[in-house]
Enzyme design. Structure first.
Site, PDB file in Angstrom:
ATOM      1  N   GLY A 152       0.885  -1.135  -0.036  1.00 13.06           N
ATOM      2  CA  GLY A 152       0.096  -0.142  -0.206  1.00 13.06           C
ATOM      3  C   GLY A 152       0.728   1.258  -0.154  1.00 13.06           C
ATOM      4  CG  ASP A 154     -11.781   3.371   2.961  1.00 13.55           C
ATOM      5  OD1 ASP A 154     -12.340   3.361   1.698  1.00 13.55           O
ATOM      6  OD2 ASP A 154     -10.663   2.928   2.996  1.00 13.55           O
TER       7      ASP A 154
END
EC number: 2.7.11.1
Length: 1142
Positions: free
Chosen positions: A28, A156
């Site tokens: 990420g 999220d």
């Protein structure tokens, strides 16, 4: 081996603490996710590695927290993630095991989810069947609802952040962008993927975090059922996508594709207005989810906390703030004042303090429960380990346990905590240790290069799911944590070992979790790189203390208990000292007080002694002076004898005896008559001895006894006058003299009546007879005076009877026993000598007023003259025998005497008039021969009406009519009648007396129907009411009502009267109760009212009468006079207000 940017190795042998890092599961923008395995237990976990350089640059997205502008907010988003993930404990939320750090990186040890992301499942399989999609969706909603109840918003939610364990259960992960829904503020951070973002987020306006998560769940449900997203653009135009999201425009699938229930739920979730959007708890109740029930999910739903737990966390702890949690919040807010935190916890609305308090409290409770369960499991396993075969190589010997430094046992259950023990590096690498809670996958091939996720998420590191979740237990208390893996203990510089973040530079602290650095910039400028190379450490000691206290609860709890015990002992010692000091001080005061009292008593005794001496001297002087004066007086006549003081005293006693004798003989020198039942005379054959000049002591006591008896008969003192007590007092004056004989029950007639011949009157004969005057002279009495009945002076306390003329003015107790027929002018008899009986009977004076009315005993003469006519004291004064009643008990003149004494009576041939109860306690009269009286004489009419007669009922009816017509005329008599009651269990009368006829207004006639009414009235009563008595009769008056008429409506009058009566509570009204339904008021007039009236219960009823109204006052119990007074007062008020109808 991971090498940081400064080319300084941070991890030795690719391990971080007990975890050995393996393959990379994902990458990420802020770091990567690696698979890890516990070196001792074989437990698998996902380690998320985050570079600390991100914190310095401030590029972490979503680090803003609601209320971050306030000084109380947490400083870093990563701290928020650590705290939140560590405190969350739910089957559908990814578990955070531990946190480690080096000088370059931060390592988050997370639960490992084997089946990867839900996104991969959708890509591989496409649209899911409705029942399978609802199973996933329900678990998502349960996890989100759990977070929302604790005030946490994910912000999220998307399939990439929803992981699956080996049983395909949902695990919500990646709380890097989570925020606390606190202080009632709206989140302002635009975060999340645009496809799953709510309209309020993409519009850039402040939004409600709870509603935005629900929108994201709706998009996920749409994707699970259809395999596509509701808001998407093929050309990838983000601007067009955002416009669709803002408007909420999407194409609803047809009935062939999804069910109508699914369409309805999607429509309710994908609502643009967040206020109208459905809530998580309502989603769980939707028919679509109820269509596919699940037992496991139902248990999770029941275990959810209250929706407003983050608003009112104290309700779960009985509104008392836990001191341990409060101290944790103080540390978390960097030493903030505890009182300020308490105020935040008690104020209304949401805030960060309440949310974290709720999280910490639930975590504390869960930890304690799991610890108890684990202890029970250990006990069972310790018992079962005795039967284990010796061939099994399980290292459980005490020697090897003593050599351990850090053995971690992760249970297979998701809720069972991790167990940390000490172990050496050599034993960790060589021993194959297992614990009862170790994972079942110890034989898993860790070298396998199998990838569990082939999709790389570029936006955020996606950790792999864990197999089982574990929570933390405490570490052994008396051991210090050292390096976990060390090649040599001598060369510490080359070890490059990793220390736990809970270590402080003194190396006396230990922890099972980590804390990130509070000031990483300061570390970058530090020149002592050797120290950084040598070991990593925690730099935020406050936060480290918080983590230690939260997750090593048992250790610090024991320390706190010891500290509290020590403080308690100190307080008790101080309290004992203070108590002892006060006791000594009190004793000293008591001794001083006693000493002063003793001195004061001594001084008073001396003063009293001096005063007595002075008084004695004064008396001696007065006595001597008196003697001198007496001698001086005797000098004038020496030949005259000196006055004898003793002789004077004797003369005085003789005079007193003469006075008493005169009074006594005045009662016995009257002619023989039945008018006075107090006079008892003997038979004609009895001889009476003359009165001696000097009376003995027994005769004096007899005289006093007769006087007291006469006083009692006068009704002035009544039964309250204790004759025996008075006689005892008189006997005490002469203790040496004891009466040798019992006083006679019959009275002896003096010789003043010797001139007349006593007659034995028949029982029913009239109280008059022709007297024989043979001598026409009366015998002299002992004092040389002539005695006549006219000379008697009766005190004015007796009532005056109106049956006699004004000429004789007879004011005597005898009149209370007289009848109209038996009246005889005794003065005329004494003067004229003879009186014709027949003429006397024909000249009887009629009763001017009814004797049926009541009269009080203690009234003045004037009041008696005014009200005697209506008095009821002229009722039955004594009873004359009846032929049908022979053996009745003696008449008791006093009301209380009727219930006392024996009922035995003596038979005699002679008739004696009724007497009062004798002083010797015998309360009965002699029985009388009724047969002879019935034949010789007719019945004498009594002045008292018979209670059972019809005329008496007529009198009651006439009195009631008078009260209704003239309420103010006989006010006093009505008050008396209300106070009188009937004694149902009274003895029956000795004789039935003839009814006394009342003549009013020149001959009113009795009505025939009154007799019929009397018969009906008798049937309703168990006992006769009209028992003949010397006293007034008590009767309960019937309920009566009074009415007033008003010009206003009934409701308005009801409200006005309610306020008026409640305003009079200070004047004696109590218990005012209103009944608006039936327009009724009830209340009580207490006995302490300002009018000194009796306690009375009353009821007020209001009835409508067109536009007007009628108010009715009713007496429930008590005095009708009080009700009349209340009605008069209310009438005056209504008249002043102008609402009374005249």
């Amino acid at each position: 081996m991971a090498i940081n940017g400064n080319s300084i190795p941070a991890i030795k042998d690719n391990t971080i603490g007990p975890w050995k890092l393996g393959e990379t599961l994902g990458l990420g923008s802020t770091g990567k996710v690696q698979l890890a395995r516990n070196g001792s237990t074989g437990q698998e976990a996902a380690v998320k590695v985050i570079s600390k350089a991100v914190f310095n640059t401030g590029n972490v997205s979503g680090t803003s927290i609601v209320g971050s502008t306030t000084p109380d907010a947490l400083p870093y988003g990563i701290e928020r993630e650590i705290i939140i993930m560590k405190l969350l404990n739910h089957p559908n939320v990814l578990r955070l095991y531990d946190v480690w750090e080096t000088n370059t990186d931060l390592y988050l040890v997370l639960e490992y989810a084997e089946k990867g992301e839900l996104f991969n499942l959708l890509v591989e399989r496409g649209p899911l069947p409705e029942h399978e999609a609802i199973r996933f969706f329900r678990q998502i909603i349960i996890g989100v609802s759990y977070c929302h109840a604790l005030g946490i918003v994910h912000r999220d939610l998307k399939p990439e952040n929803l992981l699956l364990d080996h049983k395909y259960n949902i695990k919500i992960a990646d709380f890097g962008m989570a925020a606390l829904e606190t202080e009632g503020k709206l989140l302002e951070t635009s975060c999340g993927s645009p496809h799953y973002a709510a309209p309020e987020i993409v519009s850039g306006i402040p939004y409600q975090g709870f509603a935005s998560d629900v929108w994201s769940c709706g998009v996920i449900l749409f994707a699970l059922l259809t395999g596509r997203l509701p808001f998407d653009e093929e050309d990838g135009n983000i601007r067009t996508l955002l416009l669709k999201v803002q408007k909420g425009e999407f194409e609803m699938p047809s009935d062939d594709e999804i069910s109508r229930e699914a369409q309805d739920l999607i429509r309710k979730i994908l609502t643009v207005d967040p206020e109208r959007r459905i809530k998580t708890r309502d989603i769980l109740k939707h028919p679509l989810l109820q269509k596919y029930p699940s037992i496991r999910d139902s248990k999770s739903i029941r275990g959810l906390p209250r929706e407003d737990t983050y608003l009112t966390p104290l309700s779960e702890s009985n509104s008392s703030i836990d001191a341990t949690i409060l101290q944790n919040l103080v540390i978390l807010w960097h030493g903030r004042d505890p009182e300020g935190i308490k105020e935040k916890l008690r104020e209304p609305g949401a805030n960060a303090e309440k949310t974290l308090y709720a999280l910490l409290y639930r975590f504390k409770c869960d930890t304690q429960k799991e610890l108890i369960k684990q202890q029970q499991v250990k006990k069972r396993q310790s018992i079962s380990s005795v039967s284990v075969s010796p061939s099994k190589k399980v290292s459980t010997t005490p020697q090897r346990r003593r050599n351990r430094e850090s053995l971690i046992s992760v249970t297979s259950s998701r809720k069972k905590p991790i167990s940390f023990n000490k172990f050496t590096a050599s034993s960790a690498s060589s021993s194959n240790l297992t614990t009862p809670g170790s994972s079942k996958r110890l034989s898993k091939n860790f070298s396998s290069k199998k990838k569990l996720s082939t999709i790389v998420n570029q936006s955020s590191p996606t950790p792999a799911s864990r197999n089982k979740r574990a929570s933390v237990i405490n570490v052994e208390k008396n051991q210090k944590r050292a390096s976990i893996f060390s090649t040599t203990k001598k060369n510490k510089r080359s070890s490059r070992s990793i220390k736990r973040m809970s270590l402080i530079p003194s190396m006396k602290r230990e922890s099972v979790t980590t804390k990130l650095m509070s000031t990483y910039a300061k570390l970058a400028e530090d020149d002592d790189w050797e120290y950084i190379e040598k070991e990593t450490k925690r730099t935020s000691s406050n936060f480290a203390t918080l983590i230690d206290e939260i997750f090593e609860y048992e250790k610090y709890e024991q320390i706190r208990k010891e500290k509290e015990e020590l403080e308690r002992k100190v307080r008790e010692a101080k309290a004992r000292e203070e108590l002892e000091r006060r006791r000594r001080k009190q004793e000293e005061k008591e001794r001083a007080r006693k000493l002063l009292e003793k001195e004061d008593l001594k001084r008073k005794q001396e003063e009293l002694k001096k005063q007595i001496e002075i008084d004695i001297s004064d008396l001696e002087q007065e006595l001597s002076k008196h003697k001198e004066e007496k001698l001086d007086g005797n000098i004038r006549s020496i030949s005259a004898p000196m006055e004898n003081e003793e002789k004077n005293i004797n003369h005085l006693e003789v005079d007193i005896d003469n006075i008493l004798r005169r009074r006594n003989f005045s009662l016995q020198t009257r002619p023989v008559s039945r008018l006075d039942p107090g006079i008892m005379f003997s038979s004609p054959t009895e001889e009476v001895s003359p009165v001696e000049p000097k009376r003995t002591e027994n005769e004096r006591l007899t005289t006093e006894k007769k006087i007291l008896e006469t006083i009692r008969r006068s009704k002035f003192l009544g039964s309250s006058f204790n004759i025996d007590k008075e006689l005892k007092l008189s006997k005490m004056e002469y203790p040496s003299i004891i009466a040798p004989q019992r006083l006679s029950e019959e009275r002896v007639v003096s010789d003043s009546n010797d001139g007349y011949e006593s007659l034995i009157l028949p029982k029913d004969g009239n109280g008059v007879s022709q007297l024989k005057d043979s001598t026409a002279t009366t015998a002299p009495v002992s004092d040389g005076r002539l005695r006549k009945i006219s000379e008697i002076r009766v005190p004015q306390f007796t009532r005056k009877s109106r049956h006699f003329s004004e000429s004789n003015k007879r004011l005597s107790v005898l009149s209370m026993y007289s009848t109209k027929e038996s009246f005889t002018n005794l003065v005329d008899i004494l003067k004229n000598g003879n009186l014709d009986v027949n003429n006397q009977q024909s000249q009887r004076i009629p009763t001017p007023r009814s004797a049926d009315d009541s009269e009080f005993l203690f009234e003045t003469v004037n009041e008696e003259a005014e009200y005697t006519g209506n008095s009821s004291n002229d009722e039955r004064l004594y009873d004359v025998g009846d032929s049908t009643i022979k053996d009745k008990s003696a008449l008791k003149l006093n009301f209380a005497d009727r219930f006392n004494g024996s009922n035995e009576a003596k038979q005699t041939d002679n008739l004696h008039l009724p007497i009062l109860p004798p002083l010797n306690g015998d309360n009965e009269l002699r029985k009388q021969n009724s047969q002879e009286g019935d034949q010789a004489h007719p019945k004498i009419k009594s002045m008292i009406p018979e209670s059972g007669s019809s005329s008496h009922t007529e009198k009651e009816e006439e009195n009631e009519e008078k009260e209704e017509k003239k309420p103010e005329q006989h006010k006093q008599e009505e008050d008396q009648e209300k106070r009188e009651k009937v004694v149902d269990d009274m003895e029956p009368p000795l004789n039935k007396s003839v009814q006394k006829i009342r003549e009013k207004n020149a001959g009113s006639q009795a009505k025939d129907h009154s007799k019929d009414h009397l018969k009906e009235h008798k049937q309703d009563k168990n006992t006769a009411i009209g028992n003949g008595s010397f006293f007034r009769k008590f009767s309960k008056s019937s309920d009566k009502t009074m009415e007033l008429y008003a010009k206003i409506s009934a409701k308005q009058l009801f409200n006005g009267l309610e306020k008026l009566l409640r305003g009079w509570t200070q004047y004696g009204l109590k218990n005012i109760k209103s009944h608006p339904n039936n327009l009724t008021l009830t209340g009580k007039l207490s006995s302490d009212n300002i009018f000194s009236l009796r306690s009375t219960l009353f009821e007020v009823n209001i009835y409508p009468r067109g536009k007007m109204s009628v108010v009715q006052f009713k007496k429930v119990s008590g005095s009708f006079k009080a009700v009349k007074k209340l009605v008069n007062e209310v009438e005056n008020v209504l008249n002043k207000e102008g609402v009374l109808q005249k």
